[in-house]
Motif scaffolding. Sequence first.
Motif, mmCIF file in Angstrom:
data_model
loop_
_atom_site.group_PDB
_atom_site.id
_atom_site.type_symbol
_atom_site.label_atom_id
_atom_site.label_comp_id
_atom_site.label_asym_id
_atom_site.label_seq_id
_atom_site.Cartn_x
_atom_site.Cartn_y
_atom_site.Cartn_z
ATOM 1 N N SER A 65 -14.385 -2.832 -10.413
ATOM 2 C CA SER A 65 -13.290 -2.452 -11.341
ATOM 3 C C SER A 65 -12.685 -1.101 -10.863
ATOM 4 O O SER A 65 -11.528 -0.796 -11.329
ATOM 5 C CB SER A 65 -13.585 -2.352 -12.866
ATOM 6 O OG SER A 65 -14.404 -3.420 -13.365
ATOM 7 N N PRO A 121 -10.887 0.658 -7.894
ATOM 8 C CA PRO A 121 -10.410 0.061 -6.791
ATOM 9 C C PRO A 121 -11.250 0.551 -5.410
ATOM 10 O O PRO A 121 -11.263 2.088 -5.485
ATOM 11 C CB PRO A 121 -9.003 0.760 -6.816
ATOM 12 C CG PRO A 121 -8.780 0.768 -8.210
ATOM 13 C CD PRO A 121 -10.147 1.135 -8.969
ATOM 14 N N ILE A 126 -10.664 1.809 -2.300
ATOM 15 C CA ILE A 126 -10.221 3.083 -1.648
ATOM 16 C C ILE A 126 -10.662 4.327 -2.574
ATOM 17 O O ILE A 126 -11.055 5.416 -2.037
ATOM 18 C CB ILE A 126 -8.849 3.001 -1.427
ATOM 19 C CG1 ILE A 126 -8.546 2.229 -0.290
ATOM 20 C CG2 ILE A 126 -8.230 4.548 -1.009
ATOM 21 C CD1 ILE A 126 -7.257 1.793 0.001
ATOM 22 N N LEU A 127 -10.284 4.258 -4.041
ATOM 23 C CA LEU A 127 -10.526 5.268 -4.724
ATOM 24 C C LEU A 127 -11.999 5.617 -5.137
ATOM 25 O O LEU A 127 -12.090 6.882 -4.901
ATOM 26 C CB LEU A 127 -10.030 4.786 -6.425
ATOM 27 C CG LEU A 127 -8.946 5.670 -7.169
ATOM 28 C CD1 LEU A 127 -8.347 6.353 -6.218
ATOM 29 C CD2 LEU A 127 -8.812 5.025 -8.531
ATOM 30 N N PRO A 177 -2.160 -0.667 8.283
ATOM 31 C CA PRO A 177 -2.501 0.281 7.260
ATOM 32 C C PRO A 177 -0.856 0.735 6.621
ATOM 33 O O PRO A 177 0.201 0.620 7.071
ATOM 34 C CB PRO A 177 -3.203 1.386 7.767
ATOM 35 C CG PRO A 177 -3.596 1.040 9.042
ATOM 36 C CD PRO A 177 -2.568 -0.031 9.560
ATOM 37 N N ALA A 201 -5.479 -3.540 -7.481
ATOM 38 C CA ALA A 201 -6.610 -2.497 -6.791
ATOM 39 C C ALA A 201 -5.963 -2.239 -5.521
ATOM 40 O O ALA A 201 -6.282 -0.961 -5.224
ATOM 41 C CB ALA A 201 -7.897 -3.341 -6.631
ATOM 42 N N ILE A 223 -3.245 0.281 -6.092
ATOM 43 C CA ILE A 223 -3.876 1.599 -6.533
ATOM 44 C C ILE A 223 -4.134 2.430 -5.652
ATOM 45 O O ILE A 223 -3.853 3.676 -5.273
ATOM 46 C CB ILE A 223 -4.878 1.470 -7.786
ATOM 47 C CG1 ILE A 223 -4.414 0.815 -8.990
ATOM 48 C CG2 ILE A 223 -5.600 2.962 -7.964
ATOM 49 C CD1 ILE A 223 -5.411 0.354 -9.915
ATOM 50 N N GLY A 224 -4.977 1.749 -4.571
ATOM 51 C CA GLY A 224 -5.617 2.560 -3.395
ATOM 52 C C GLY A 224 -4.591 2.771 -2.453
ATOM 53 O O GLY A 224 -4.424 4.019 -2.078
ATOM 54 N N GLY A 225 -3.443 2.082 -2.366
ATOM 55 C CA GLY A 225 -2.562 2.228 -1.350
ATOM 56 C C GLY A 225 -1.436 3.336 -1.930
ATOM 57 O O GLY A 225 -1.038 4.131 -1.180
ATOM 58 N N VAL A 272 -2.065 6.061 -3.249
ATOM 59 C CA VAL A 272 -2.498 7.540 -2.907
ATOM 60 C C VAL A 272 -2.098 7.717 -1.649
ATOM 61 O O VAL A 272 -1.554 9.111 -1.389
ATOM 62 C CB VAL A 272 -4.072 7.432 -2.929
ATOM 63 C CG1 VAL A 272 -4.812 8.895 -2.394
ATOM 64 C CG2 VAL A 272 -4.766 7.297 -4.351
ATOM 65 N N VAL A 273 -2.037 6.888 -0.708
ATOM 66 C CA VAL A 273 -1.488 7.249 0.760
ATOM 67 C C VAL A 273 0.047 7.146 0.825
ATOM 68 O O VAL A 273 0.441 8.045 1.289
ATOM 69 C CB VAL A 273 -2.152 6.229 1.480
ATOM 70 C CG1 VAL A 273 -1.771 6.555 2.980
ATOM 71 C CG2 VAL A 273 -3.554 5.805 1.566
ATOM 72 N N VAL A 279 -8.525 10.627 -12.777
ATOM 73 C CA VAL A 279 -7.555 9.906 -12.366
ATOM 74 C C VAL A 279 -8.474 8.401 -11.809
ATOM 75 O O VAL A 279 -7.949 7.174 -12.271
ATOM 76 C CB VAL A 279 -7.213 10.496 -10.732
ATOM 77 C CG1 VAL A 279 -6.171 9.345 -10.413
ATOM 78 C CG2 VAL A 279 -6.507 11.521 -11.274
ATOM 79 N N VAL A 280 -9.760 8.484 -11.453
ATOM 80 C CA VAL A 280 -10.460 7.205 -11.160
ATOM 81 C C VAL A 280 -10.687 6.651 -12.608
ATOM 82 O O VAL A 280 -10.534 5.320 -12.369
ATOM 83 C CB VAL A 280 -11.681 7.888 -10.624
ATOM 84 C CG1 VAL A 280 -12.703 6.391 -10.337
ATOM 85 C CG2 VAL A 280 -11.610 8.047 -9.173
ATOM 86 N N PHE A 334 -7.096 4.880 -13.425
ATOM 87 C CA PHE A 334 -7.137 3.617 -12.698
ATOM 88 C C PHE A 334 -7.739 2.555 -12.901
ATOM 89 O O PHE A 334 -7.332 1.462 -13.009
ATOM 90 C CB PHE A 334 -6.966 4.282 -11.301
ATOM 91 C CG PHE A 334 -5.593 4.736 -10.658
ATOM 92 C CD1 PHE A 334 -4.298 4.080 -11.019
ATOM 93 C CD2 PHE A 334 -5.784 5.742 -9.735
ATOM 94 C CE1 PHE A 334 -3.052 4.950 -10.630
ATOM 95 C CE2 PHE A 334 -4.525 6.499 -9.326
ATOM 96 C CZ PHE A 334 -3.340 5.966 -9.622
ATOM 97 N N SER A 335 -9.128 2.651 -13.152
ATOM 98 C CA SER A 335 -9.957 1.721 -13.177
ATOM 99 C C SER A 335 -9.868 0.893 -14.588
ATOM 100 O O SER A 335 -10.000 -0.338 -14.610
ATOM 101 C CB SER A 335 -11.412 2.060 -12.959
ATOM 102 O OG SER A 335 -11.643 2.900 -11.999
ATOM 103 N N TYR A 337 -6.710 -1.221 -14.262
ATOM 104 C CA TYR A 337 -7.183 -2.331 -13.647
ATOM 105 C C TYR A 337 -7.756 -3.429 -14.473
ATOM 106 O O TYR A 337 -7.387 -4.425 -14.596
ATOM 107 C CB TYR A 337 -7.852 -2.026 -12.306
ATOM 108 C CG TYR A 337 -8.208 -2.879 -11.434
ATOM 109 C CD1 TYR A 337 -7.317 -3.916 -10.916
ATOM 110 C CD2 TYR A 337 -9.634 -3.191 -10.965
ATOM 111 C CE1 TYR A 337 -7.710 -4.790 -10.151
ATOM 112 C CE2 TYR A 337 -10.093 -4.033 -10.151
ATOM 113 C CZ TYR A 337 -9.071 -5.037 -9.643
ATOM 114 O OH TYR A 337 -9.259 -5.971 -8.890
#
Lengths: 309, 313
Positions: A150, A152, A154-155, B143, B248, B251-253, B255-256, B285-286, B289-290, B293
């Motif tokens: 749960s 992500p 990358i995080l 990427p 997911a 969320i990861g993307g 950041v970049v 933040v983690v 986001f989690s 999700y």
Amino acid sequence: MASASVLSPGDVSAANVAVAAPMGDIMPPVKARHGFWGFLYRNPSIAIGGAIVLTMVLMAIFAPLLTYADPTSLAPARRTREPSAQYWFGTDMLGRDVYSRVIYGARVSLIVGFSVAVLASIAGLTIGLVSGFVRWADSIIMRVMDGMMSIPPILLAIALMALTRGSVQNVIIAITIAEVPRVSRLVRGVVLSLREQPYVDAAVAAGTRTPVIIWRHILPNTIAPMTVQATFICASAMIVESILSFIGAGTPPIIPSWGNIMAEGRALWQVKPYIVFFPAVFLSITVLAVNMLGDGLRDTLDPRMAKRI
Amino acid sequence: MFAYVVRRVLATIPVMAVVALFVFSLLYIAPGDPAAVIAGDQATPDDVERIRASLGLDRPYLVRFGAWVFDILRGDLGVSIFTNLPVSLMIKQRLEPTLSLMVVTLILAVSIAVPMGVIAAARVGTFIDKLVMGFAVLGFSVPVFVVGYLLAYIFALELEWLPVQGYTPFSNGFFPWMENLILPAIALGSVYIALIARITRASMLEVLQQDYIRTARAKGAGLRSILFLHALKNAAVPIVTVIGIGIALLIGGAVVTESVFAIPGLGRLTVDAILRRDYPVIQGVVLLFSFTYVLVNLIIDILYTLFDPRIRY
């Protein structure tokens, strides 16, 4: 395979069976391609992907022979030169040669990609096997994996990297931890479906001990899906490594990696786009090649999965 | 139906507990003294001591975890080590850009990817199909930040159609807001579009082989209505699942993407927090986001029963 042996000429040659005329004159002759080259011919995506990956591996190994400058030597006098015959990909803000850095950068990407693929596969296999065979552990392990999934990936890797010193080794560990839950789930699924197979029932009935069943009957059947999965993990690990380095939480800046080179080119990208451009192209092509290899392997090794996706 | 919803909601509690425990424990998994880890390399012994006190490291582990969970349930995510502001306040200030980016990306990606997948499935084996599948492989391989730079270079620097970087709040009007978000959304959406298009194609191919599709064809239904009414509705479950799981990636993307386009959102907050080793902010933040999700996927699971009445639990 089975249908081929049933229809082999030996069976049809009995006197009371009508044999069709040879079709050689109707059908155009098919050129049979056997062996390694035939395999590559039938699977172009494995051939192309594999060839590019091989090229990148050779490039990484022989980087010192392929470059004309030290990738880390600073020369402020010749900083931010445009690409030219002297500096093939130009120079960066500190005067380092971008071509040499990009060639050496392949090492980090490939090492991280391959290491994470191998480590995540081993860890995922172990966890998946335990989960598939030890009933009481299964629900606990899977709850933990659900929880980790749960977050992500990358995080999760970013959070792990925030705690440790940036080093290639720590990047590998962080990305591996982020990838393991998915592999474990996959292996567990395969194990659970294999346990229902008649030959496993037969082995149990014959009194085979569990470790032997796992070694002889379960493990060999996980190899095909694991190989495919490992290839995709390799591709995704390369992307995550570049992202971590790009935001400054990955490979330390002294080591040239594609993510690092782009991170350093970030401040100047509007005026000197080539610093970002070259590592981006190499990274994209490498990941594309690994993904093509994965797609090809999936189609040949794991046709059931290929049909689903 | 109601019993299922209750059971499904209850099932997310252990998942969230594991997430919370994991995010909390991260600090203690790392080798070395957690206070020294947070303080970083240039810290004085005083700094380490101050952080040790603020973490409450003298109390037992589970007591600390319990207190932390209790604080979170009250909306208290701790205080930033760097700015001394409450983490929840810092998150609140950065929420709008990230939320805008994600919503725009989601809408854009779904409205591009689903028709792409449907058309590829309807024209399976043709040039269009190969184009869509080729794009999907490309989308997985390039990427996010590479796509971002490429788009910014072409559409902002060369053609000058759109702003290069930055963010305009929604309160300044829809078009200025959208102008700044369109490139980041396409960049961030590239992987997501690839993923959804691929699943849509696969799911549609399976459905198009069904008898009821042949029946619909036989009774003279038009191709478009067969594809988008009969088939897509029945192919929806895997597609919607992947839209949920793919968040997911968003969320990861994000950041970049926020770094590339200089958007002052949660992604930038995360990156800044990493560089300053501001651990309470990273944890906050983690965790946020989690949980988002998990909640999105919970809602999707519940929506299944609406999409597909055949599903009985």
